[in-house]
Design a protein around this motif. Structure first.
Motif, short mmCIF file in Angstrom:
data_model
loop_
_atom_site.label_atom_id
_atom_site.label_comp_id
_atom_site.label_asym_id
_atom_site.label_seq_id
_atom_site.Cartn_x
_atom_site.Cartn_y
_atom_site.Cartn_z
N SER A 57 0.82 -1.22 0.00
CA SER A 57 0.00 0.00 0.00
C SER A 57 0.85 1.26 0.00
CB SER A 57 -0.94 0.00 1.21
OG SER A 57 -0.19 -0.04 2.42
N LEU A 58 2.07 1.17 0.52
CA LEU A 58 3.00 2.30 0.52
C LEU A 58 4.39 1.75 0.28
CD1 LEU A 58 3.80 5.29 0.99
CD2 LEU A 58 3.94 4.76 3.44
N VAL A 59 5.05 2.27 -0.76
CA VAL A 59 6.43 1.89 -1.06
C VAL A 59 7.28 3.15 -1.08
CG1 VAL A 59 8.00 0.81 -2.70
CG2 VAL A 59 5.68 -0.08 -2.45
N LEU A 60 8.27 3.19 -0.22
CA LEU A 60 9.23 4.28 -0.18
C LEU A 60 10.59 3.73 -0.58
CD1 LEU A 60 8.18 5.75 3.27
CD2 LEU A 60 7.83 6.88 1.08
N CYS A 61 11.34 4.47 -1.38
CA CYS A 61 12.69 4.09 -1.75
C CYS A 61 13.65 5.06 -1.07
CB CYS A 61 12.86 4.11 -3.26
SG CYS A 61 11.83 2.88 -4.11
N ALA A 62 14.72 4.55 -0.49
CA ALA A 62 15.50 5.41 0.39
C ALA A 62 16.99 5.09 0.40
CB ALA A 62 14.96 5.32 1.82
N VAL A 109 8.43 8.18 -3.24
CA VAL A 109 7.31 7.23 -3.17
C VAL A 109 7.14 6.57 -4.53
CG1 VAL A 109 4.85 6.96 -2.70
CG2 VAL A 109 6.19 8.66 -1.43
N ALA A 110 7.05 5.24 -4.52
CA ALA A 110 6.84 4.48 -5.75
C ALA A 110 5.41 3.98 -5.82
CB ALA A 110 7.81 3.30 -5.82
N GLU A 129 2.27 2.40 -8.83
CA GLU A 129 2.06 1.85 -10.15
C GLU A 129 1.25 2.83 -11.00
OE1 GLU A 129 1.19 -2.50 -12.13
OE2 GLU A 129 1.56 -2.22 -10.00
N GLU A 130 1.77 3.14 -12.17
CA GLU A 130 1.11 4.04 -13.10
C GLU A 130 1.16 3.41 -14.49
OE1 GLU A 130 2.67 8.02 -13.00
OE2 GLU A 130 2.96 7.99 -10.83
N ASP A 131 -0.01 3.08 -15.03
CA ASP A 131 -0.08 2.49 -16.37
C ASP A 131 0.81 1.26 -16.49
OD1 ASP A 131 -1.86 4.50 -17.22
OD2 ASP A 131 -0.19 5.84 -17.65
N SER A 132 0.75 0.41 -15.48
CA SER A 132 1.48 -0.86 -15.40
C SER A 132 2.99 -0.69 -15.17
CB SER A 132 1.25 -1.73 -16.65
OG SER A 132 2.02 -1.28 -17.76
N LEU A 133 3.45 0.53 -14.97
CA LEU A 133 4.85 0.79 -14.68
C LEU A 133 5.02 1.19 -13.21
CD1 LEU A 133 5.83 2.90 -17.82
CD2 LEU A 133 6.33 0.47 -17.43
N MET A 134 6.14 0.82 -12.61
CA MET A 134 6.45 1.25 -11.25
C MET A 134 7.19 2.57 -11.36
SD MET A 134 5.87 0.15 -8.22
CE MET A 134 6.41 -0.01 -6.52
#
Length: 233
Positions: A109-114, A209-210, A212-217
């Motif tokens: 539900s929430l993906v953060l890259c750090a 924040v990552a 999904e948009e149009d099947s892309l991450m």
């Protein structure tokens, strides 16, 4: 806050909240890309996917780990990226560990890259959203990368509201295998300043924040709400 620290292969189920950590160098590079004006970063699952995206969108900037390669515009190095003008551009990023880790938890539900450069902003997002349980994905060395684990543990302490001796965590990262390989030329596509840039604590005020948009991450910067009065916690 209940924090778990897992390698990519240890992700038996999709976590609710995930912080994917890659200090040296994927998410330090991503942060620099945003600082240089990039609008978004598409996380590719393979070099072929990255090149296919670049082929469909010639104006996008494609980068990868290792030495320069045909079809890619640059490499996964903060020292090299910091001189580029990425104003309004889309970056396609494929790395050995960081992008793999983010794609492994794409259904969270929430993906953060750090990395260290966005550590406090990342912790602030976790506090802001009241995250009770967080899975930190330690991407390097099958979950054993000392620089990623140190950064993850530091963010976890700050997210829980605890004071933490940042110097001790940064020292662990500076003495890591990855730092050694970057400074001694074991890895290719390296700038002499890469390790130093990866260890700049809170260089940037945004988290990443990552979603999904149009099947892309897709990774985008997000600036959390500052504390009351603008003072540091």
């Amino acid at each position: 806050m209940d924090a778990r620290f897992l390698g990519i292969a240890e992700l038996a189920e999709t976590p609710s909240v995930a912080v994917v950590v890659d200090v040296m160098r994927a998410f330090t590079v991503a942060a620099w890309a945003f600082a240089r004006g990039a609008e978004k970063i598409v996380l590719a699952g393979s070099p072929d996917e990255a090149l296919a995206l670049k082929d469909r969108h010639p104006d996008w900037v494609a980068l990868k780990d290792g030495p320069p390669a045909p079809g890619f515009d640059t490499v996964n190095s903060p020292g090299r990226l910091r001189s580029l003008d990425l104003g309004g551009r889309t970056v396609v990023q494929k790395t050995t560990a960081g992008t793999v880790g983010a794609l492994a938890v794409r259904d969270a539900s929430l993906v953060l890259c750090a990395g260290f450069v966005v550590a406090e902003a990342t912790a602030r997002v976790l506090r802001e959203r009241g995250c009770a349980g967080v899975t930190f994905v330690v991407t390097g060395e099958d979950g054993r990368a000392e620089e990623d684990l140190a950064c993850a543990q530091y963010i976890a302490h700050r997210a829980g509201g605890a004071l933490a001796d940042a110097a001790a965590y940064l020292r662990r990262a500076a003495e890591s295998r990855a730092a050694f390989e970057l400074t001694t030329g074991v890895r290719e596509g390296v700038h002499p300043d890469d390790v130093e840039l990866c260890l700049e604590l809170d260089r940037f005020p945004f988290a990443m924040v990552a979603t999904e948009e149009d099947s892309l991450m897709v990774l985008r910067p997000y600036t959390p709400v500052p504390p009351a009065g603008g003072a540091a916690d």
